[in-house]
Design an enzyme around this catalytic site. Structure first.
Site, short mmCIF file in Angstrom:
data_model
loop_
_atom_site.label_atom_id
_atom_site.label_comp_id
_atom_site.label_asym_id
_atom_site.label_seq_id
_atom_site.Cartn_x
_atom_site.Cartn_y
_atom_site.Cartn_z
N CYS A 85 0.81 -1.23 0.00
CA CYS A 85 0.00 0.00 0.00
C CYS A 85 0.84 1.28 0.00
CB CYS A 85 -0.94 0.01 1.19
SG CYS A 85 -0.07 0.05 2.77
N CYS A 99 -3.22 2.96 7.83
CA CYS A 99 -4.67 2.99 8.01
C CYS A 99 -5.09 2.57 9.43
CB CYS A 99 -5.29 2.03 6.99
SG CYS A 99 -4.86 0.33 7.36
N ASP A 114 2.22 2.62 2.56
CA ASP A 114 2.18 3.31 3.85
C ASP A 114 3.41 2.97 4.68
OD1 ASP A 114 -0.22 4.58 3.38
OD2 ASP A 114 -1.40 2.87 4.06
N CYS A 169 -1.42 -4.80 6.70
CA CYS A 169 -1.27 -3.66 7.61
C CYS A 169 -0.71 -4.13 8.95
CB CYS A 169 -2.61 -2.96 7.81
SG CYS A 169 -3.52 -2.70 6.27
#
Ligand code: FES
Length: 129
Positions: free
Chosen positions: A36, A61, A38, A105
């Protein structure tokens, strides 16, 4: 897209624990997710091979923030070798699950913790040699 998060994930996302930096941290690592893009940073305070404090900053997130929040709680008081063995699935279980599309994540949080511990161990080797 709307994801269905467990009540525990919502709680840890809305009121995250251990957010921020540790001044004079013994170990710091920043990692990014290839999936992603991130990033997050983890800070550890370590005494006698034990993690006495852990904090994080996340640009990820809700799932990443919840995982990092739970993870930093879990590792406090843990030996570095034990902490290094924690699997993302263990943390996801403690969070009451995550949507599969959000697994990466939680992997990011674990990777960042392991990277911080690895860096700390390398530093220890240099000091003792
Ligand atoms: Fe990037 Fe969750 S989507 S950390």
């Amino acid at each position: 897209m709307v994801y269905r998060y467990s009540e525990i994930v919502k709680k840890y996302f809305k009121h995250p624990k251990n957010v921020g930096k540790i001044k004079n941290a013994d170990a710091i690592a920043t990692e990014g997710s290839v999936l992603c893009g991130d990033m997050m940073t983890m800070y550890l305070k370590i005494r006698n091979n034990k993690i006495v404090d852990a904090k994080f900053e996340s640009f990820g997130c809700a799932a990443n923030i919840a995982t990092a929040s739970m993870l930093t709680e879990v590792v406090k008081g843990m030996n570095v070798d034990e902490a290094e063995k924690i699997e993302w699935k263990d943390v996801v279980k403690k969070l009451g699950g995550l949507p599969p599309i959000k697994y990466h994540c939680s992997v990011l949080a674990i990777q960042t913790l392991r990277s911080a511990i690895r860096k700390w161990k390398e530093k220890q080797k240099k000091v003792s040699s």
